[in-house]
Design a protein around this motif. Structure first.
Motif, PDB file in Angstrom:
ATOM      1  N   ASN A  18      -2.641  -7.109  12.409  1.00 39.97           N
ATOM      2  CA  ASN A  18      -2.932  -5.673  12.550  1.00 39.97           C
ATOM      3  C   ASN A  18      -3.342  -5.403  13.999  1.00 39.97           C
ATOM      4  N   THR A  48      -9.441  -2.426  -2.710  1.00 36.35           N
ATOM      5  CA  THR A  48      -8.514  -2.297  -1.595  1.00 36.35           C
ATOM      6  C   THR A  48      -7.744  -0.982  -1.758  1.00 36.35           C
ATOM      7  N   GLU A  49      -6.811  -0.741  -0.862  1.00 36.39           N
ATOM      8  CA  GLU A  49      -6.060   0.532  -0.847  1.00 36.39           C
ATOM      9  C   GLU A  49      -5.358   0.742  -2.202  1.00 36.39           C
ATOM     10  N   CYS A  64      -5.742   4.812   2.563  1.00 38.99           N
ATOM     11  CA  CYS A  64      -5.411   4.753   4.000  1.00 38.99           C
ATOM     12  C   CYS A  64      -4.414   5.878   4.269  1.00 38.99           C
ATOM     13  N   ASN A  98      -2.631   6.651   6.731  1.00 41.71           N
ATOM     14  CA  ASN A  98      -1.401   6.210   7.413  1.00 41.71           C
ATOM     15  C   ASN A  98      -0.416   5.566   6.447  1.00 41.71           C
ATOM     16  N   TYR A 106       0.816  -1.235   0.000  1.00 38.76           N
ATOM     17  CA  TYR A 106       0.000   0.000   0.000  1.00 38.76           C
ATOM     18  C   TYR A 106       0.844   1.277   0.000  1.00 38.76           C
ATOM     19  N   GLU A 133     -10.950  -7.315   4.467  1.00 38.83           N
ATOM     20  CA  GLU A 133     -11.277  -6.265   5.445  1.00 38.83           C
ATOM     21  C   GLU A 133     -12.532  -5.498   4.997  1.00 38.83           C
ATOM     22  N   CYS A 145      -2.158   2.275  12.780  1.00 39.89           N
ATOM     23  CA  CYS A 145      -3.278   1.579  12.138  1.00 39.89           C
ATOM     24  C   CYS A 145      -4.492   1.734  13.050  1.00 39.89           C
ATOM     25  N   SER A 189     -10.646   2.397   6.284  1.00 39.89           N
ATOM     26  CA  SER A 189     -10.480   2.609   4.836  1.00 39.89           C
ATOM     27  C   SER A 189     -11.338   1.619   4.039  1.00 39.89           C
ATOM     28  N   HIS A 190     -11.271   0.348   4.395  1.00 42.26           N
ATOM     29  CA  HIS A 190     -12.074  -0.633   3.653  1.00 42.26           C
ATOM     30  C   HIS A 190     -13.566  -0.470   3.943  1.00 42.26           C
ATOM     31  N   CYS A 230     -11.312  -1.979   9.618  1.00 47.38           N
ATOM     32  CA  CYS A 230     -10.428  -1.039   8.927  1.00 47.38           C
ATOM     33  C   CYS A 230     -11.288   0.094   8.369  1.00 47.38           C
TER      34      CYS A 230
END
Ligand code: 13P
Ligand code: SF4
Length: 304
Positions: free
Chosen positions: A113, A233-234, A259, A261, A25, A199, A85, A173-174, A171
């Protein structure tokens, strides 16, 4: 200018006997210069077997911590100490201890994670690439799955013989990728296959032609005869997908998948980290030894 930063990074990697690991990512320019890119499982394995003295981990905090747990004799650098995270932060040791007290004797399977302290309170770790095999390897028919409710519910479908107790982490983001966005992308590209990370929410995963880890996506898209893919995904994953498959088209399912981060680390951060040899990620020996057992138990589960 960028070339200059590149050559300085390369020189320092050599002189410090350092290896640069980058998660799938990371920003394109960081993946481009990395010695090894990979998913969480692949990078943990690399971290456990590298002969380098220094590991520069371009990823987020829990990944560098795993490297420090597995390789205590090496210096582990995380170029951005603020790269965390949010899902890992959703579970605390106190909360996990309370849950364990409610279900005595039930083994805890913890997604990587998570913090070193949470891993230290767990029986075994897993990643999105090996979660089904890890749970299958346990004799007990009840398990506590921490912290990703979506990954837990996804694998539970393939393990009807097990009863899952979930930690309700996720998560962000997901989870921002909505069902209606995916349906919209599919309507715009009816000839595309949809692949997403576990996720993702259960309703999004249910729409997918394939659900897998980030490295699983490279393999699946490469082997597929299809020419068009909607990616759930990312977006960092698009760099290598496009590089390795110039004849195929990849469409991001949702712009909200970024994401923040994973996007923090720049080449300048990598350079200054190698120059100053900071920030170093270290784990106290007491926690490290317990967390190492959970990680090593995971790494011992056969992959095929
Ligand atoms: P994987 O690389 O294991 O698929 O993990 C995805 C992720 O969200 C890492 O933070
Ligand atoms: Fe955490 Fe999700 Fe970002 Fe991975 S993508 S680091 S799980 S917030």
């Amino acid at each position: 200018m960028t070339r200059d930063v590149h050559s300085q990074i390369k020189e320092l990697l050599k002189s410090r006997n350092a290896v640069l690991l980058a998660h799938n990512y990371m920003r394109d320019e960081v993946q481009e210069i990395a010695d090894i890119t990979g998913d969480s499982l692949g990078l943990s394995i690399e971290a456990s077997k590298t002969g380098a003295d220094v590991i520069v981990f371009c990823g987020v905090h829990f990944m560098a911590e795993s490297a420090a747990i597995l390789s205590p004799d090496k210096t582990v650098l995380l170029p951005r100490s603020d790269a965390g995270c949010p899902m890992a932060d959703m579970v605390s040791v106190e909360g996990l201890k309370e849950l364990k007290a409610r279900y005595p004797g039930v083994p805890v399977v913890t997604y990587v994670n998570s913090s070193a302290e949470v891993k230290a309170c767990s029986d075994i770790c897993c990643t999105s690439a090996n979660a089904i095999k890890v749970v299958k390897s346990l004799q007990e028919d009840e398990i506590i799955f921490v912290p990703d409710r979506n990954l837990g519910r996804w694998i539970a479908q393939f393990l009807p013989e097990k009863r899952f107790i979930y930690w309700e982490g996720y998560c962000p983001s997901h989870e921002r990728m909505t069902l209606s966005e995916v349906l919209q992308r599919k309507a715009e590209h009816p000839d595309a296959l949809f692949v997403c990370h576990p996720e993702s929410t259960p309703e999004v995963s249910a729409l997918a032609d394939h659900v897998c880890s980030t490295s699983g996506m490279y393999e699946w898209c490469r082997k597929s005869a299809a020419k068009k893919f909607i990616i759930g995904t990312e977006p960092g994953i698009l760099y290598k997908l496009r590089l390795e498959n110039p004849d195929k088209e990849f469409i991001l399912a949702s712009e909200a998948l970024v994401c923040p981060n994973m996007k923090l680390t720049s080449l300048d951060d990598v350079l200054s980290s190698l120059q100053s040899m900071t920030p170093v990620i270290a784990v106290s020996e007491n926690v490290r030894l317990k967390a190492k057992m959970a990680l090593e138990r995971m790494l011992a589960v056969p992959r095929d």
